[in-house]
Design a protein around this motif. Structure first.
Motif, PDB file in Angstrom:
ATOM      1  N   LEU A  29      -1.010  71.213 -59.203  1.00 38.29           N
ATOM      2  CA  LEU A  29      -1.827  72.274 -58.600  1.00 38.29           C
ATOM      3  C   LEU A  29      -3.130  71.792 -57.970  1.00 38.29           C
ATOM      4  CD1 LEU A  29      -1.438  74.986 -61.401  1.00 38.29           C
ATOM      5  CD2 LEU A  29      -0.102  74.754 -59.290  1.00 38.29           C
ATOM      6  N   GLU A  32      -3.886  73.037 -54.498  1.00 37.54           N
ATOM      7  CA  GLU A  32      -3.689  74.464 -54.258  1.00 37.54           C
ATOM      8  C   GLU A  32      -5.005  75.231 -54.363  1.00 37.54           C
ATOM      9  OE1 GLU A  32      -0.798  75.688 -53.338  1.00 37.54           O
ATOM     10  OE2 GLU A  32       0.231  73.751 -53.555  1.00 37.54           O
ATOM     11  N   ASP A  42      -9.915  76.693 -56.897  1.00 40.45           N
ATOM     12  CA  ASP A  42      -9.018  75.575 -56.631  1.00 40.45           C
ATOM     13  C   ASP A  42      -8.144  75.318 -57.854  1.00 40.45           C
ATOM     14  OD1 ASP A  42     -10.419  73.930 -58.458  1.00 40.45           O
ATOM     15  OD2 ASP A  42     -11.755  73.190 -56.900  1.00 40.45           O
ATOM     16  N   GLY A  43      -7.159  74.454 -57.671  1.00 39.72           N
ATOM     17  CA  GLY A  43      -6.194  74.207 -58.731  1.00 39.72           C
ATOM     18  C   GLY A  43      -6.811  73.736 -60.025  1.00 39.72           C
TER      19      GLY A  43
END
Length: 199
Positions: A29, A32, A42-43
């Motif tokens: 992630l 992402e 954010d991830g």
């Protein structure tokens, strides 16, 4: 509640599982971006949010299986909740990166207070696992105190100067591995001052 014995691999899985899970989730992630409630995360922030309940659940299972949780595990969980919570609430990854620093400073500080009082608080925690003479415990405690402060300083340097990805690798593998190799390096002291009688 009485202490119950469980296989060591179960305890290790419950203790290290959340950390490994955090690392794997971050790899998936990290690039992402999630929009939640109109705010972009954010991830890394999302993974941190997931890490908090996972580590609490892991500790709950460990307590249920063994009937015991160490003070260090409790302190670590509290710091994860506090610094992880601040990370998510303020959408600022600096707080969770500070967590290892706080853990190691706290550990080193407690051991240092004991040394100033002429005592080894490390012996209180690990005395049953490593039967040693008092002199051996004092030597090991001095070394571990310095080692904890070194880890705290190292974490500060890495998270302040390196990328989030570098810090995640550092926190997952270097800090964990450093503790393992530290105890291996102390084998000479442990053997020299051991009070276990050989057959």
């Amino acid at each position: 509640m009485a202490h119950r014995n469980v296989p060591q691999w179960v305890k290790s899985a419950l203790e290290l599982g959340p950390v490994i899970g955090f690392f794997v989730a971050y790899l998936y992630l990290k690039d992402e971006v999630f929009t939640i409630g109109g705010t972009e995360y954010d991830g890394f922030i999302v993974v941190t949010a997931g890490f908090i309940p996972v580590i609490l659940a892991s500790m709950g299972v460990l307590w249920w299986l063994t009937g015991h949780i160490s003070r260090m595990q409790i302190v670590t969980a509290v710091l994860v909740v506090v610094f992880g919570g601040l990370t998510v609430w303020l959408n600022d990854d600096r707080f969770i990166k500070m967590k290892p620093t706080m853990v190691y400073l706290l550990l080193g500080g407690v051991l240092a207070i004991g040394l100033l009082r002429g005592q080894s608080y490390l012996r209180v925690v690990m005395g049953e696992l490593l039967p040693m003479e008092q002199e051996g415990w004092m030597i090991l405690t001095r070394r571990m105190t310095a080692f904890f402060f070194l880890l705290a300083a190292s974490n500060e340097i890495v998270w302040r100067t390196q990328s989030t990805e570098v810090w995640v690798y550092f926190e997952t593998f270097v800090l964990t591995g450093a503790l393992f190799f530290f105890f291996i390096a102390q084998a000479g002291v442990i053997q020299k001052y051991s009070t276990v009688e050989e057959d």
